[in-house]
Structure formats: structure tokens, C-alpha cells
Design a protein around this motif. Sequence first.
Motif, PDB file in Angstrom:
ATOM      1  N   ALA A 234       0.834  -1.207   0.000  1.00  0.00           N
ATOM      2  CA  ALA A 234       0.000   0.000   0.000  1.00  0.00           C
ATOM      3  C   ALA A 234       0.867   1.256   0.000  1.00  0.00           C
ATOM      4  CB  ALA A 234      -0.932  -0.004   1.206  1.00  0.00           C
ATOM      5  N   ASN A 235       1.942   1.247   0.759  1.00  0.00           N
ATOM      6  CA  ASN A 235       2.855   2.395   0.767  1.00  0.00           C
ATOM      7  C   ASN A 235       3.442   2.639  -0.616  1.00  0.00           C
ATOM      8  OD1 ASN A 235       2.489   2.957   3.471  1.00  0.00           O
ATOM      9  ND2 ASN A 235       4.332   1.882   4.151  1.00  0.00           N
ATOM     10  N   GLU A 236       3.811   1.557  -1.305  1.00  0.00           N
ATOM     11  CA  GLU A 236       4.346   1.681  -2.661  1.00  0.00           C
ATOM     12  C   GLU A 236       3.290   2.281  -3.589  1.00  0.00           C
ATOM     13  OE1 GLU A 236       7.359   1.043  -3.785  1.00  0.00           O
ATOM     14  OE2 GLU A 236       8.211   0.204  -1.947  1.00  0.00           O
ATOM     15  N   ILE A 237       2.052   1.834  -3.442  1.00  0.00           N
ATOM     16  CA  ILE A 237       0.964   2.352  -4.277  1.00  0.00           C
ATOM     17  C   ILE A 237       0.777   3.848  -4.048  1.00  0.00           C
ATOM     18  CG2 ILE A 237      -1.552   2.308  -4.603  1.00  0.00           C
ATOM     19  CD1 ILE A 237      -1.433  -0.701  -4.031  1.00  0.00           C
ATOM     20  N   LEU A 238       0.776   4.257  -2.791  1.00  0.00           N
ATOM     21  CA  LEU A 238       0.526   5.661  -2.459  1.00  0.00           C
ATOM     22  C   LEU A 238       1.652   6.570  -2.953  1.00  0.00           C
ATOM     23  CD1 LEU A 238      -0.882   5.127   1.133  1.00  0.00           C
ATOM     24  CD2 LEU A 238      -2.173   5.804  -0.894  1.00  0.00           C
ATOM     25  N   ARG A 239       2.870   6.058  -2.944  1.00  0.00           N
ATOM     26  CA  ARG A 239       3.987   6.862  -3.467  1.00  0.00           C
ATOM     27  C   ARG A 239       3.944   6.953  -4.986  1.00  0.00           C
ATOM     28  NH1 ARG A 239       7.180   4.387   0.716  1.00  0.00           N
ATOM     29  NH2 ARG A 239       7.856   2.750  -0.719  1.00  0.00           N
ATOM     30  N   ALA A 240       3.578   5.849  -5.625  1.00  0.00           N
ATOM     31  CA  ALA A 240       3.578   5.814  -7.090  1.00  0.00           C
ATOM     32  C   ALA A 240       2.345   6.477  -7.689  1.00  0.00           C
ATOM     33  CB  ALA A 240       3.676   4.367  -7.573  1.00  0.00           C
ATOM     34  N   PHE A 241       1.197   6.375  -6.983  1.00  0.00           N
ATOM     35  CA  PHE A 241      -0.065   6.917  -7.499  1.00  0.00           C
ATOM     36  C   PHE A 241      -0.743   7.771  -6.431  1.00  0.00           C
ATOM     37  CE2 PHE A 241       0.880   3.065  -9.828  1.00  0.00           C
ATOM     38  CZ  PHE A 241       0.653   3.423 -11.150  1.00  0.00           C
ATOM     39  N   PRO A 242      -0.148   8.881  -6.065  1.00  0.00           N
ATOM     40  CA  PRO A 242      -0.690   9.707  -4.976  1.00  0.00           C
ATOM     41  C   PRO A 242      -1.963  10.459  -5.342  1.00  0.00           C
ATOM     42  CG  PRO A 242       1.151  10.814  -6.006  1.00  0.00           C
ATOM     43  CD  PRO A 242       1.094   9.441  -6.627  1.00  0.00           C
ATOM     44  N   ASN A 243      -2.289  10.528  -6.638  1.00  0.00           N
ATOM     45  CA  ASN A 243      -3.427  11.349  -7.062  1.00  0.00           C
ATOM     46  C   ASN A 243      -4.693  10.553  -7.362  1.00  0.00           C
ATOM     47  OD1 ASN A 243      -1.954  13.813  -6.918  1.00  0.00           O
ATOM     48  ND2 ASN A 243      -0.962  13.295  -8.867  1.00  0.00           N
ATOM     49  N   LEU A 244      -4.712   9.285  -7.007  1.00  0.00           N
ATOM     50  CA  LEU A 244      -5.964   8.542  -7.100  1.00  0.00           C
ATOM     51  C   LEU A 244      -6.925   9.084  -6.039  1.00  0.00           C
ATOM     52  CD1 LEU A 244      -4.687   4.879  -7.647  1.00  0.00           C
ATOM     53  CD2 LEU A 244      -6.065   6.216  -9.241  1.00  0.00           C
ATOM     54  N   PRO A 245      -8.226   8.945  -6.244  1.00  0.00           N
ATOM     55  CA  PRO A 245      -9.191   9.570  -5.320  1.00  0.00           C
ATOM     56  C   PRO A 245      -9.386   8.784  -4.010  1.00  0.00           C
ATOM     57  CG  PRO A 245     -10.362   8.408  -7.048  1.00  0.00           C
ATOM     58  CD  PRO A 245      -8.901   8.351  -7.426  1.00  0.00           C
ATOM     59  N   TYR A 246      -8.330   8.749  -3.205  1.00  0.00           N
ATOM     60  CA  TYR A 246      -8.410   8.036  -1.930  1.00  0.00           C
ATOM     61  C   TYR A 246      -9.341   8.782  -0.969  1.00  0.00           C
ATOM     62  CZ  TYR A 246      -4.097   6.049  -3.813  1.00  0.00           C
ATOM     63  OH  TYR A 246      -3.171   5.463  -4.622  1.00  0.00           O
ATOM     64  N   GLU A 247     -10.116   8.028  -0.218  1.00  0.00           N
ATOM     65  CA  GLU A 247     -10.972   8.607   0.811  1.00  0.00           C
ATOM     66  C   GLU A 247     -10.593   8.093   2.195  1.00  0.00           C
ATOM     67  OE1 GLU A 247     -15.656   9.575   1.265  1.00  0.00           O
ATOM     68  OE2 GLU A 247     -15.161   7.487   0.823  1.00  0.00           O
ATOM     69  N   GLU A 248     -10.292   6.806   2.254  1.00  0.00           N
ATOM     70  CA  GLU A 248      -9.909   6.182   3.516  1.00  0.00           C
ATOM     71  C   GLU A 248      -8.751   5.220   3.283  1.00  0.00           C
ATOM     72  OE1 GLU A 248     -14.405   6.039   5.425  1.00  0.00           O
ATOM     73  OE2 GLU A 248     -13.784   4.700   3.804  1.00  0.00           O
ATOM     74  N   ILE A 249      -7.793   5.249   4.195  1.00  0.00           N
ATOM     75  CA  ILE A 249      -6.657   4.337   4.160  1.00  0.00           C
ATOM     76  C   ILE A 249      -6.658   3.590   5.479  1.00  0.00           C
ATOM     77  CG2 ILE A 249      -4.148   4.122   3.954  1.00  0.00           C
ATOM     78  CD1 ILE A 249      -4.208   6.897   2.534  1.00  0.00           C
ATOM     79  N   VAL A 250      -6.722   2.264   5.397  1.00  0.00           N
ATOM     80  CA  VAL A 250      -6.836   1.445   6.604  1.00  0.00           C
ATOM     81  C   VAL A 250      -5.694   0.435   6.642  1.00  0.00           C
ATOM     82  CG1 VAL A 250      -8.336  -0.070   7.950  1.00  0.00           C
ATOM     83  CG2 VAL A 250      -9.354   1.652   6.428  1.00  0.00           C
ATOM     84  N   TYR A 251      -4.901   0.486   7.712  1.00  0.00           N
ATOM     85  CA  TYR A 251      -3.807  -0.462   7.882  1.00  0.00           C
ATOM     86  C   TYR A 251      -4.121  -1.391   9.053  1.00  0.00           C
ATOM     87  CZ  TYR A 251      -0.667   1.887   4.590  1.00  0.00           C
ATOM     88  OH  TYR A 251      -0.093   2.406   3.460  1.00  0.00           O
ATOM     89  N   MET A 252      -4.010  -2.691   8.813  1.00  0.00           N
ATOM     90  CA  MET A 252      -4.310  -3.706   9.818  1.00  0.00           C
ATOM     91  C   MET A 252      -3.037  -4.479  10.154  1.00  0.00           C
ATOM     92  SD  MET A 252      -7.791  -5.109   7.978  1.00  0.00           S
ATOM     93  CE  MET A 252      -8.187  -6.222   9.321  1.00  0.00           C
ATOM     94  N   ALA A 253      -2.624  -4.425  11.419  1.00  0.00           N
ATOM     95  CA  ALA A 253      -1.403  -5.116  11.854  1.00  0.00           C
ATOM     96  C   ALA A 253      -0.269  -4.839  10.873  1.00  0.00           C
ATOM     97  CB  ALA A 253      -1.657  -6.617  11.986  1.00  0.00           C
ATOM     98  N   ALA A 254      -0.009  -3.567  10.644  1.00  0.00           N
ATOM     99  CA  ALA A 254       0.911  -3.132   9.590  1.00  0.00           C
ATOM    100  C   ALA A 254       2.342  -3.613   9.817  1.00  0.00           C
ATOM    101  CB  ALA A 254       0.893  -1.610   9.485  1.00  0.00           C
ATOM    102  N   ALA A 255       2.891  -4.313   8.818  1.00  0.00           N
ATOM    103  CA  ALA A 255       4.270  -4.782   8.882  1.00  0.00           C
ATOM    104  C   ALA A 255       5.255  -3.752   8.339  1.00  0.00           C
ATOM    105  CB  ALA A 255       4.414  -6.094   8.112  1.00  0.00           C
ATOM    106  N   CYS A 256       4.747  -2.685   7.743  1.00  0.00           N
ATOM    107  CA  CYS A 256       5.635  -1.644   7.235  1.00  0.00           C
ATOM    108  C   CYS A 256       6.266  -0.905   8.414  1.00  0.00           C
ATOM    109  CB  CYS A 256       4.883  -0.654   6.350  1.00  0.00           C
ATOM    110  SG  CYS A 256       3.657   0.358   7.221  1.00  0.00           S
ATOM    111  N   SER A 257       7.388  -0.276   8.181  1.00  0.00           N
ATOM    112  CA  SER A 257       8.024   0.504   9.236  1.00  0.00           C
ATOM    113  C   SER A 257       7.344   1.866   9.367  1.00  0.00           C
ATOM    114  CB  SER A 257       9.511   0.701   8.933  1.00  0.00           C
ATOM    115  OG  SER A 257       9.675   1.593   7.833  1.00  0.00           O
ATOM    116  N   ILE A 258       7.511   2.480  10.517  1.00  0.00           N
ATOM    117  CA  ILE A 258       6.948   3.813  10.730  1.00  0.00           C
ATOM    118  C   ILE A 258       7.595   4.800   9.763  1.00  0.00           C
ATOM    119  CG2 ILE A 258       6.725   5.698  12.399  1.00  0.00           C
ATOM    120  CD1 ILE A 258       6.616   3.531  14.585  1.00  0.00           C
ATOM    121  N   HIS A 259       8.872   4.630   9.508  1.00  0.00           N
ATOM    122  CA  HIS A 259       9.581   5.516   8.575  1.00  0.00           C
ATOM    123  C   HIS A 259       8.997   5.403   7.171  1.00  0.00           C
ATOM    124  CE1 HIS A 259      12.886   7.857   6.941  1.00  0.00           C
ATOM    125  NE2 HIS A 259      13.120   6.900   6.059  1.00  0.00           N
TER     126      HIS A 259
END
Length: 253
Positions: A91-116
Motif C-alpha cells: 500500500a505504501n508503494e501504491i501511495l507513493r507511485a499513485f498519490p493522485n488517485l481519489p483516496y478517501e480512507e486508508i486502513v492499515y491492519m497489523a501493519a508490517a511496514c516501518s513507521i519511517h
Amino acid sequence: MVEVLPADSFGKNAWVNMLRRTQMLLRSSNEFEAQKINELSDSESNEFNGKGDLAIFLRALKKEIEKIEIINPNKKYKITLIGHSMGTIIANEILRAFPNLPYEEIVYMAAACSIHDFENSVIPLLKRENNIKFYNLSLDPEAEAREYTLGGFGPTGSLLEWIDSYYTDPPTVFDMTMGKWQNIAIAKNSFPSEARIKMTFKVFAFDEKSQPTTHGGMHDTKRCWWQPKYWNDTSKNNENFYIDGCPAYNLDR
């Protein structure tokens, strides 16, 4: 020592391989070659031009949404992006590559990504003038620490515990997993205020009968913890509230 060996010997290599696979969704394997990277960097287009299957799909989706909204200006699409575990890295990769899609809500569940990684991907979107809301769902810290693996022969703790303790060597809390409440509780004050007001963090209660208590339990297809009723309660106006007896923590609190 017996507990550490399986995770340390085999887990790190598997973890690195899984991280590589998250990159391959947006870029094809030959794009990582030096010549191809130079060709991509010389592109005049500002649009992400990766050749991975997911990137191709998202570009097509973006064009289709734009085409429909031109034909019918009153029709507006909104995207709810939900990621679980390593899905949050994607999801982080998607948001960086396609930041202008019409996102309304972003939900992370037990996120394995780093805070950075989260800071570099989600925070820039939340700082914009928009109505995007971010929700983070975590296990109760006790459940996180007590989860059994490999039938009790592996290290105690959820996958996020393994990542922070065995698979990686995080120098700071910002390099630890986003999904563990102990980590984000420390790092939360570093987020800019204009982003924090759009963020809600929920911790599920440690109750095996009514709440997820394991990392894998988050994607239970019978309970469907990703449904809005488990993370969004608009009647509470994003305040400190309870859903099904589970405390949710707003970052301004």
C-alpha cells in the motif's frame, strides 16, 4: 537459543525475499537492471512508469476514472485502500507511485511496514487539503506478545514481534513496525499536526471470543475485521471512543 535459531537462520532470508516481491508488483524484474533504471530516470513523464502488473492496472484504473468523470462530472469515485500485514508495504508503494488517485480512507491492519516507510508514503497525502482519513488497527499489546508460533516451538510473539526482533535490526523506533501499538505510541508525536487530526488508531481488546488476538486472525473471512464498522464511527467525530468495547486512540490525545 533454540527459539532464536529458526527465525534467525531462515527467517531473515525469507523476509528479504518477501520484501523483494512487494517491489516486483510495481516494477518488472528487468527494470532493476542498471540500463533500464537509467532509461526510466530519463523519462519526461511525471507519471510513475513501472511495468509491473499492479502498476499497469492502477494506471488503467486512473485513466478510466478520469474518463468517466469527464463524461459525467457529477459522478465522483472514492477509493478505500486497506492493507494487512505486508500488504501495508505494498500500500505504501501504491501511495507513493499513485498519490493522485481519489483516496478517501486508508486502513492499515497489523501493519508490517516501518513507521519511517509510513511517514514517507501516507503522511504527505494527509498533509494535503483533502478529506482523506487514516485508520490503524492493532492487536492488544498482550496478544501481540503472547502469540504462539510453530506449535509453541518458535519464538513467542506475532509476526510483527518477529520482524522487530529477528528479521530486522531497527536502529530506532521509526524503523520498527507500524502495527505494534507500543511502537506508534512512542513515535506519534513526530507526525505533523495537520496529518494527526486525520488519523485514528484502534487497539482491539484481548478477547478471544469477540476480537482478533493473533496476527493472522486479522484476515478472518468470517468476522471480516476490515469492515468499516470495526474502524470507523462517524458519530464520534474521530474522538477517543470505543467500538464493541475496544478502545480507539486518537493521536491528539
